[in-house]
Scaffold this active site. Sequence first.
Site, PDB file in Angstrom:
ATOM      1  CB  ILE B 136     -16.545  27.073   2.982  1.00 52.14           C
ATOM      2  CG1 ILE B 136     -15.663  27.785   1.733  1.00 52.14           C
ATOM      3  CG2 ILE B 136     -16.179  27.856   4.200  1.00 52.14           C
ATOM      4  CD1 ILE B 136     -16.140  29.063   1.581  1.00 52.14           C
ATOM      5  N   GLY B 187     -16.946  31.150 -18.274  1.00 53.77           N
ATOM      6  CA  GLY B 187     -17.457  30.360 -17.559  1.00 53.77           C
ATOM      7  C   GLY B 187     -17.819  30.558 -16.301  1.00 53.77           C
ATOM      8  CG  ASP B 201     -26.652  31.020  -5.916  1.00 52.16           C
ATOM      9  OD1 ASP B 201     -27.021  29.815  -5.953  1.00 52.16           O
ATOM     10  OD2 ASP B 201     -25.591  31.419  -5.703  1.00 52.16           O
ATOM     11  CE  LYS B 205     -24.846  29.328  -3.208  1.00 53.28           C
ATOM     12  NZ  LYS B 205     -23.815  30.007  -3.958  1.00 53.28           N
TER      13      LYS B 205
END
Lengths: 436, 436
Positions: B136, B187, B201, B205
């Site tokens: 994005i 996964g 995480d 950001k």
Amino acid sequence: MKAMNVGLLGIGTVGGGTFSVLKRNSEEITRRAGRPIEITVVADKNLELARKVTGGACRLTDDAFSVVTDPDVDIVIELIGGYGIARELVLKAIENGKHVVTANKALLAKHGNEIFDAAQKKGVMVAFEAAVAGGIPIIKALREGLTANRIEWIAGIINGTTNFILTEMREKGLPFDVVLKEAQRLGYAEADPTFDVEGIDAAHKLSIMSAIAFGNRVSFDQASVEGITKLEAVDIKYAEQLGYRIKLLGITKRMPEGVELRVHPTLIPSKRLIANVEGAMNAVLAKGDAVGATLYYGKGAGAEPTASAVIADLVDVTRMHTSDPENRVPHLAFQPDAVVDLPILPLAEVVTSYYLRLRVEDKPGVLADITRILADHQISIDAMFQREPAEGEDQADIIMLTHQTKEKNIDAAIASINALSVVTGKTIRLRMESLL
Amino acid sequence: MKAMNVGLLGIGTVGGGTFSVLKRNSEEITRRAGRPIEITVVADKNLELARKVTGGACRLTDDAFSVVTDPDVDIVIELIGGYGIARELVLKAIENGKHVVTANKALLAKHGNEIFDAAQKKGVMVAFEAAVAGGIPIIKALREGLTANRIEWIAGIINGTTNFILTEMREKGLPFDVVLKEAQRLGYAEADPTFDVEGIDAAHKLSIMSAIAFGNRVSFDQASVEGITKLEAVDIKYAEQLGYRIKLLGITKRMPEGVELRVHPTLIPSKRLIANVEGAMNAVLAKGDAVGATLYYGKGAGAEPTASAVIADLVDVTRMHTSDPENRVPHLAFQPDAVVDLPILPLAEVVTSYYLRLRVEDKPGVLADITRILADHQISIDAMFQREPAEGEDQADIIMLTHQTKEKNIDAAIASINALSVVTGKTIRLRMESLL
């Protein structure tokens, strides 16, 4: 650092918004751009309005041509609209070495190729973020954010008026005419709503996006355009029962044989994010081969959302005006010598799936006749339901969703179906897109 | 025109994706960038893997430092990750006058200020579109698309792993632990999922977005971070009954006293578009004073979506590398001398509304005691419902939604409530946002 001097042509809704946002946020904008950006002159036929909006903060004139030739003006903002005088003014500004910022989709859809060529030759920029989807930075996303991708298709809700009308029709079950009047009363639709409801405004914007997505010349004149004036509330209801919403989409796709460029009411699965874009909001879904589908959503019109895009362009031009023209972002995303002339496909060659509503006599064998015709045209059926006649009626509605086929096949099949004596009304046909 | 020579550090998932997308779309990328962009050298400890991925198309080395000092390399792509060796390599590349493209959010969250300062001094660019929300183009939207605006707040679903887990918990009514295992099997979550499920995480950001939105220094170390490991499926269910979804949001807001910078599970109205972002998808909602709310949606991770952002940065750097550094887009959106050091507010000072779940004995007077405590802390109730005890139980759940209040008020009230003898379990408190 020296301020950038801006001449503003047209102090209507968007012009007024641009003036007031630039003033209100001048400190923050200067902190970003590295220098002040100032509207030093405003041209408008209505000098009294101009005086009221600007509060005497800058020079006023009713002669727009004096602005585009003014040696003290670095950037011209064109917010006059239309493609008569606006085209002359933009070309004259370019000729005089001015950078241009415009929100004029009609002008770029009609004369974009001429204008971009002239700007290229003169080494100036024509920026047009505000021309598509108002405040959503979709031109920047397509032209700069997705440069890694082979863009496959774009599908957008790019006209707020029609999306407002379709939302109201669905939520309230009302017919088009009634909702249009309501939209006019609320200011969501203009007194003459033709450009919006017939899909022309959406086609203007779509043809600009198509060009920058595929590196193609602007091809508005070859777009296929169908509005929402003939759409019936009953089809919105049936679509919803089948898990679909009907949106007026601008769709452009790269096919092996050329480019699809079309605006029409479209059934899309209700669970797609874009199907849930309601009211006057806009959204554009762009599919790239590397990034997959990305969506951009926001207000597509209005004074300040559009001003947001106009001013973002002013900042971009301010940043790039000293760089050599070869290294600037090209007008149509691709280098001028790499822009091609891909053919635009006629609707008859478009491949998609379809929603059909047939009005039939409620007697044995009808369905067999219809499905035989579809099979003869290689059209297979994905889903179907029949609404039984109400008490006292003798006619039923059959709703069918087909698998993908060429439009000329479905039209030929519908002609045969309409010729059946048991088919008592004109068959309604709407296009569908899975948007995957 | 002369090609741009790129040195790639790390040929793992994203490195491999970058290599293959750049190769596959090289013609189209060259048509956009105006010159070829070529990976001429790849550094990886695993030379065999590097050989397999590149097919011998470029030079290979296991010495990354030889790449960042190579006079033939124009741009270095850092895809090693972490903030040890990656920091050294990026600083060394800058020292040697290389432009840097990185997807390393942890590095920029921890050492962004140092890295951007060094790049600024040296007159090179550090581009990081891939560090936030994968494919994005959100950095571009915030930094260039919304320059007209005073950005008020940003709220983002910026971690695909946790959004996948929350979606599964809601759709299947399963507990966190079970869904986490399933996510690991598929996964979507790593063997050690701490960075994702604890919100770290997302905070990396968020702190980058916060800096470029408000012109602030990167302030990751002061972010308030709460993950989803303690979230119970029953609260997701109750929230849904009340018309809300629970998402792990990164939220940053500009307040008069400073900046809110927080990651936590958040109730948001189900009808908001962002509430319907499901599975591993990402979306960022940004509110500007002129444009209103805009939303950006797409794949936030994966080889090719992230490669899409890395390559977009390569094209940007290719276009801007000849322009004078003062006119380039500043690293943190605002000119270096205009970046400020706004205080980050502690959670106790955050003002928001709350969802409370209380476990109480099912007898008269309980509700009176609780509502008295809330009133004493100036907290007013927006909605409430009680789940009656099942047959044979004697405890009830009370669910309350409060109006806005400071977090320290709600925490004080909860302490008093938990001290009531009729309250038999620990009160669950979740934050809510209207996102309007």
